[in-house]
Design an enzyme around this catalytic site. Structure first.
Site, PDB file in Angstrom:
ATOM      1  N   HIS A   1      45.802  16.503  51.654  1.00 52.09           N
ATOM      2  CA  HIS A   1      45.414  15.201  51.118  1.00 52.09           C
ATOM      3  C   HIS A   1      43.898  15.001  51.108  1.00 52.09           C
ATOM      4  O   HIS A   1      43.401  14.097  50.441  1.00 52.09           O
ATOM      5  CB  HIS A   1      46.108  14.066  51.894  1.00 52.09           C
ATOM      6  CG  HIS A   1      45.557  13.788  53.248  1.00 52.09           C
ATOM      7  ND1 HIS A   1      46.118  14.285  54.407  1.00 52.09           N
ATOM      8  CD2 HIS A   1      44.476  13.057  53.649  1.00 52.09           C
ATOM      9  CE1 HIS A   1      45.421  13.858  55.441  1.00 52.09           C
ATOM     10  NE2 HIS A   1      44.423  13.121  55.017  1.00 52.09           N
TER      11      HIS A   1
ATOM     12  N   ASP B   1      51.073  19.490  54.273  1.00 53.04           N
ATOM     13  CA  ASP B   1      49.735  18.898  54.223  1.00 53.04           C
ATOM     14  C   ASP B   1      48.664  19.857  54.730  1.00 53.04           C
ATOM     15  O   ASP B   1      47.725  19.451  55.419  1.00 53.04           O
ATOM     16  CB  ASP B   1      49.683  17.583  55.011  1.00 53.04           C
ATOM     17  CG  ASP B   1      48.494  16.718  54.593  1.00 53.04           C
ATOM     18  OD1 ASP B   1      47.991  16.917  53.471  1.00 53.04           O
ATOM     19  OD2 ASP B   1      48.069  15.873  55.398  1.00 53.04           O
TER      20      ASP B   1
ATOM     21  N   SER C   1      40.546  13.668  59.156  1.00 58.00           N
ATOM     22  CA  SER C   1      41.554  14.514  58.520  1.00 58.00           C
ATOM     23  C   SER C   1      41.061  15.939  58.367  1.00 58.00           C
ATOM     24  O   SER C   1      39.981  16.181  57.841  1.00 58.00           O
ATOM     25  CB  SER C   1      41.909  13.967  57.131  1.00 58.00           C
ATOM     26  OG  SER C   1      42.868  12.966  57.211  1.00 58.00           O
TER      27      SER C   1
END
Length: 392
Positions: A132, A162, A237
């Site tokens: 993402h 992911d 992230s």
């Protein structure tokens, strides 16, 4: 006469005050002999005698020093497009309580750039990050710890876990991070999170492993998270979760939050899963998983009893079977209750997905089903799982 004396006195006082002010302002040392009133005549302070190169007892400095150079900041640019609601792994709008550690833009704006983190894992310039972080990016820049900025190429990504793999080209890259062993990670272990929260710059926070093997979180299709209470926030992230030896044990991915900030519940993809996905991407360009073409549904107590089964029956009901798909060719029918794959009990949909995904396409599997209380064994040739539809 009296008025004249008073005027001379006033002028003298004015001149004295003016001289005092000038002396205090320009030459304070002239007045050093004048002592001010103090509650303490003198003070004595004790200062520790430290070697500037020594490490404080219990410090994680060595672990951070070993791993931090391998953690990079990632900046992505996206072509202008209308904003879309981020979707969950099942295609439904994602639960607002789960926030990716990412520089999300407000939903009513067209994002032009965002930021995240990544981890250099090989001297060839391979970087692990989250899917993402780089999805739909038209331009990806990587900032190294030494200040250099490099363009990155996407080698491949897997939205269902992911994980994404990037590559950079440069001389004298930092020493790659050392991959840890997930078997050595236990609940209660101290862990450190490294990333770029809110874009403030490379940051380290500490916590413990709160839980292992977390699934049913609703973030990814295939879940097996490390849960931690290390403070991690938007921008983290793709950053590193390391142990106290400085070894990588996870890729930070998401947090549970109702205000967008850390609430002590964070999730990281374990290093063994990230490594497995990376190796599959490098070998095949994508992750290949098994598939049998069914629409499974968790079997509740009420549903089991309505089918004439015991209330404690474990399994999943096949509410749909794709015509011409692997399960259909093997004899499975809508309404069957799948209870085992290759003699391994199947308790819910999440477990079934993992059991089938781990079987390579072309292999044969034996699935055990209940059909109107009768137990049947069916031989199914495993197909290739279709790549998921992408959402912006």
């Amino acid at each position: 006469m009296f008025n004249r004396l008073w005027l001379l006195f006033a002028q003298a006082v004015t001149i004295f005050l003016a001289a005092w002010f000038i002396a205090i302002t320009l030459k304070p040392n002239w007045l050093s002999g004048i002592q001010s009133t103090s509650l303490v005549d003198s003070i004595t302070l004790r200062e520790g005698a430290y070697d500037a190169g020594s490490i404080s007892p219990g410090s994680y400095h060595d672990a951070v020093k070993k791993s931090m150079p391998a953690v990079v900041n990632i900046f992505t640019s996206k072509a202008s497009s209308k904003s879309k609601t981020r979707k969950g792994s099942n295609g439904n709008p994602a639960d607002p309580l789960f926030k990716f550690f990412f520089g999300d833009q407000p939903p009513d704006e067209e994002p032009s750039s965002s930021l995240g983190s990544g981890v250099l894992v090989s001297p060839e310039g391979l970087i692990l990050t989250n899917h993402h972080v780089i999805s739909d990016a038209s331009d990806i820049d990587v900032a190294l710890a030494d200040g250099r900025k490099l363009k990155a190429q996407v080698i491949g990504s897997d939205p269902e876990t992911d994980i994404a793999v990037l590559k950079i080209e440069a001389k004298h890259l930092p020493t790659p991070i050392t991959l840890g062993k997930i078997e050595s990670v236990h609940v209660g272990d101290v862990v450190l999170a490294i990333g770029n929260p809110f874009g403030v710059g490379q940051t380290v926070t500490s916590g413990i492993v709160s839980a292992m093997g977390r699934d049913h979180v609703g973030i990814n299709t295939f879940e097996n998270f490390i849960q931690t209470d290390a403070a991690i926030n938007p921008g983290n992230s793709g950053g590193a979760l390391i142990d106290t030896r400085g070894n990588l044990i996870g890729i930070n991915t998401a947090i549970f939050s109702n205000n967008g900030g850390s609430m002590g519940i964070g999730f990281a993809i374990p290093v063994n899963l990230a490594k497995q996905v990376m190796e599959s991407i490098l070998s095949n360009g994508a992750v290949t998983r098994g598939w049998i073409g069914v629409e499974p549904q968790n079997l509740s107590k009420e549903l089991a009893e309505s089918l004439g089964l015991a209330g404690n029956t474990e399994g999943v009901i096949l509410s749909g079977v794709l015509e011409g798909g692997p399960a259909d060719r093997g004899g499975a029918k809508p309404g069957d209750v799948l209870i085992a794959v290759n003699n391994q009990t199947t308790k819910d949909v999440r477990q079934l997905l993992n059991q089938i995904a781990q079987l390579g396409p072309g292999n044969e599997a034996t699935i055990k089903v209940l059909r109107k209380t009768k137990e049947l064994e069916l031989k199914v040739s495993i197909g290739k799982r279709p790549r998921p539809k992408m959402h912006g």
